[in-house]
Design an enzyme around this catalytic site. Structure first.
Site, PDB file in Angstrom:
ATOM      1  N   ASP A 179       5.143   1.723   2.225  1.00 49.07           N
ATOM      2  CA  ASP A 179       6.046   1.481   3.357  1.00 49.07           C
ATOM      3  C   ASP A 179       7.350   2.264   3.316  1.00 49.07           C
ATOM      4  OD1 ASP A 179       4.858  -0.797   5.127  1.00 49.07           O
ATOM      5  OD2 ASP A 179       4.483  -1.406   3.073  1.00 49.07           O
ATOM      6  N   TYR A 216       4.777  -7.506   8.312  1.00 41.47           N
ATOM      7  CA  TYR A 216       5.569  -8.142   7.254  1.00 41.47           C
ATOM      8  C   TYR A 216       7.067  -7.944   7.443  1.00 41.47           C
ATOM      9  CZ  TYR A 216       2.292  -9.805   3.733  1.00 41.47           C
ATOM     10  OH  TYR A 216       1.371 -10.547   3.037  1.00 41.47           O
TER      11      TYR A 216
HETATM   12  N1  ABN Z   1       2.730  -1.883   6.637  1.00 41.41           N
HETATM   13  C1  ABN Z   1       2.381  -0.672   7.260  1.00 41.41           C
HETATM   14  C2  ABN Z   1       3.184  -0.377   8.482  1.00 41.41           C
HETATM   15  C3  ABN Z   1       4.545  -0.387   8.428  1.00 41.41           C
HETATM   16  C4  ABN Z   1       5.260  -0.108   9.566  1.00 41.41           C
HETATM   17  C5  ABN Z   1       4.605   0.163  10.737  1.00 41.41           C
HETATM   18  C6  ABN Z   1       3.238   0.175  10.776  1.00 41.41           C
HETATM   19  C7  ABN Z   1       2.537  -0.116   9.642  1.00 41.41           C
HETATM   20 CU    CU Z   2       1.340 -10.428   1.100  1.00 38.84          CU
END
Ligand code: ABN
Ligand code: CU
Length: 692
Positions: A304, A388
């Site tokens: 990320d 998340y």
């Molecule tokens: N967790 C992967 C992700 C992050 C930001 C945007 C799209 C996907």
């Molecule tokens: Cu998790």
């Protein structure tokens, strides 16, 4: 220059004006139709910066340099450097087979194209979605990660598909089973991955965490009384530009598109001496590998920070919600693709919180007692990585401890499952028709050490039993144990793992400075206990791409620009070439003994989802400590005014009827007469005579 115009601190992020200046210079040289991917501070070279920090009045002030990444209309990617003082481009390089970070604007493009694509519409129909409902189809576009069918010459995204029957529904409860591949340069879908076993759209009623959704499930609880935090005399920290001073700490708070918060030149004033601790401290990468082996889920492993940017994805924080109390905010400034400016208001929040007991002791003989309350300084950013949320709190303690503390919340990444389907152990049905795959969240903390100076040495410390057997003269009763110190003298020796059996910690030591009492080197100890091994196997795609996660600790010798362990350009790396930390730590014989060293620490958790994590996850914390050991002469916080103190002689005097009356029960129990209220709760009154 007018006297009131403050020159930027060399560590300050580029200002709006500096970003605009860099864009103008690049446009003039390379044309108007470039897409601006990154315009960010190239941090000053350490040698020059150190000289300036030591002597800002006479040393050469480091020049402001913009680190630039642009995408040309034909998809070519260029890296450049712009000297903002001279107004010139000092380096420009066209890249081959490298894809730069995905910006938020790029992420917003895929959905529009997906909804209009006839092949996607057809797949939606197969899933049970009528063509007129295509506006209810959503996608989270992830970088493709790496897919051997297309390699890395073309910039690609994988669109994870969902359906929202109502715009307010949590989309992750209606995942779709197919995955379009999107080319953001040509703005088209180039392929769709369709599973052999089809999983039609779930028809289960929605579960939601918004007020109307909660109402349907019985409504909000009503037994909460307000908690207010007040600091009537203001905060106890001082900001000078982006430099903060608080409780003997002093450091610079930077921010960039990638790592988000970056701390520089962290020092602690130890009774008048400003002692260096870390030159630079930040979270430099993370990887979230998912554990379902069926194609194309192997592509679900987000890096990320390098692929999307903790800075680019940062939330604008709001008072009373993300942070409570007396808050100081800092904004963040980034370029837009077209060459404008995007401002994130309140990207960082800074505040103090009460932190329970700092220290306490009472004497069982006479109830004499001292109790001193702690407070902590919190510097926070929160970023949203599609589903998340990561709330990153950097907590500074009065005793010299730094505590990175990460809270994971937001929503699980989900995939569809049929009513009778077996997850095969690769995931959990968290709601009917919703399979949340097993995954990990592994973070990489970069510690550019400067413990009492740049020359540091790392030791692994293990609690071990004495070798001598029970009954032997050296260990007759068999109870002997000690802290085994293993010097990690080379890059190879420093590739180490955690051991809970020996409570392993890592000491960042200055072996040139020994403590007068303990004889041990002045040090900062890394105390970290949530360190799962990387679950993807050696030789796997994730193992190759996220090499930093192969070990709990790597140590390298400091070199300028060695910042990002999965490489400078992370999307679509195959892992076949050793980049980043793998490259920097390839020479295992390199000495790191009494050198300027950087410690890279991978920590985190392995997440087996459960229904309690759905439809939104209660925040789960992960934390670690960087603690001073053999650094201070003794307890460095004895000068924090106690909330309450009565010495044995004061207790005795009171027992003999001498001195003021003292009623412990009333002092502790009656709200209008707490020990805090009569002993200077705000730390203004110091030790007291027990005058309750
Ligand atoms: N967790 C992967 C992700 C992050 C930001 C945007 C799209 C996907
Ligand atoms: Cu998790």
């Amino acid at each position: 220059m007018p006297a009131d115009v403050r020159l930027p601190h060399p560590f300050d992020p580029l200002s709006k004006e500096e970003i605009e200046a860099a864009i103008a210079i690049i446009k003039k040289a390379h044309g108007d139709n470039l897409l601006f991917n990154v315009i960010s501070l190239q941090e000053p070279r350490k040698a020059q910066m150190t000289a300036w920090l030591e002597n800002p009045a006479s040393a050469l002030r480091p020049v402001r340099v913009a680190d630039v990444v642009v995408i040309c209309p034909d998809g070519k990617v260029c890296d450049g450097l712009v000297d903002l003082q001279k107004g010139t481009i000092t380096s420009w390089e066209e890249l081959d087979g490298l894809q730069p970070i995905i910006t938020v604007e790029e992420l917003q493009m895929a959905e529009h194209v997906v909804r209009k694509d006839p092949r996607v519409i057809e797949q939606c129909k197969i899933s049970g979605i009528a063509e007129e409902d295509m506006d209810k189809v959503y996608c989270d576009p992830w970088t493709i990660g790496y897919d051997e069918r297309w390699g890395n010459k073309t910039r690609l995204q994988q669109a994870l598909m969902y359906y929202r029957p109502d715009v307010d529904d949590c989309q992750y409860q209606y995942p779709l089973d197919f995955c379009p591949i999107f080319d953001p340069i040509r703005k088209e879908i180039i392929h769709i991955d369709i599973p052999k076993v089809r999983r039609p759209l779930s028809k289960v009623p929605a579960i939601n965490y918004h007020p109307a959704g909660v109402q349907k499930q019985g409504g909000f609880r009503s037994d909460l009384k307000p908690i207010n935090i007040t600091q009537p005399e203001g905060v106890s920290f001082k900001m000078t530009g982006r430099e903060i001073e608080w409780q003997n700490w002093k450091f610079h708070i930077g921010f960039n598109y990638r790592e988000g918060i970056v701390f520089n030149n962290i020092t602690f004033n130890d009774k008048g001496t400003e002692r260096p601790i870390f030159y630079r401290l930040s979270l430099v990468e993370m990887v979230v590998p998912y554990g379902n082996p069926e194609h194309p889920h192997q592509r679900k492993h987000a890096l990320d920070i390098g692929e999307y940017g903790a800075g680019y994805m940062t939330n604008s924080l709001s008072l009373g919600c993300d942070c409570k109390g007396a808050i100081f905010y800092l904004d963040a400034e980034f370029p837009t693709r077209a060459g404008g400016i995007r401002t994130i208001k309140n990207a960082i929040c800074i505040h103090e919180e009460d932190n329970g007991i700092l220290f306490k002791h009472s004497d069982f003989r006479d109830d004499s007692v001292i109790v001193t309350r702690a407070r902590k300084l919190i510097i926070q950013q929160i970023f949203t990585a599609a589903n998340y949320e990561y709330a990153i709190q950097w907590i500074f303690h009065q005793d010299g401890t730094i505590q990175p503390d990460i809270k994971l919340t937001g929503i699980l990444n989900t995939y569809s499952m049929n009513p009778d389907e077996d997850t095969n152990g690769w995931g959990t049905q968290v709601y009917p028709g919703v399979n949340a795959h097993n995954h990990q969240h592994l973070f990489c903390l970069r510690i550019d050490a400067n413990v009492d100076g740049p020359k540091n040495t790392i030791f692994a410390i293990d609690a071990v039993q004495a070798e001598a057997p029970v009954g032997s003269p050296g260990n007759y009763y068999g109870n002997a144990f000690y802290a085994q110190r293993t010097k990690l003298a080379t890059v190879g020796q420093a590739k180490t793992e955690y051991s809970s059996a020996t409570m392993r910690t890592w000491d960042i030591c200055n072996t040139n400075k020994l403590h007068p009492y303990s004889g041990k080197p002045s040090s900062y100890k890394l105390v970290s206990r949530e360190i799962p091994g990387l679950m993807p196997k050696p030789g796997s795609l994730v193992w190759k791409r996220a090499g930093f996660a192969r070990h709990a600790v790597h140590v390298t010798k400091y070199r300028d620009d060695e910042l990002w362990p999965a490489g400078r350009h992370v999307p679509q790396t195959s892992g076949e070439q050793e980049v980043g930390l793998l490259k920097w730590s390839a020479d295992e014989s390199e000495s790191i003994d009494n050198e300027d060293v950087v410690l890279w620490h991978t920590f985190g958790l392995t997440h087996f989802p459960a229904p309690e994590d759905f439809p939104v996850m209660p925040a789960e914390p992960i934390t670690l400590l960087l603690r001073p050991r053999h650094f201070f002469s003794n307890n460095p916080v004895m000068d924090v005014p106690p909330s309450y103190c009565i010495t044995p002689s004061q207790v005795a005097a009171k027992a003999q009827g001498v001195g003021p009356a003292f009623d412990k029960n009333s002092a502790y129990a009656k709200p209008e007469k707490t020990c805090g209220s009569c002993h200077g709760e705000n730390g203004t009154n110091g030790t007291t005579d027990g005058a309750h």
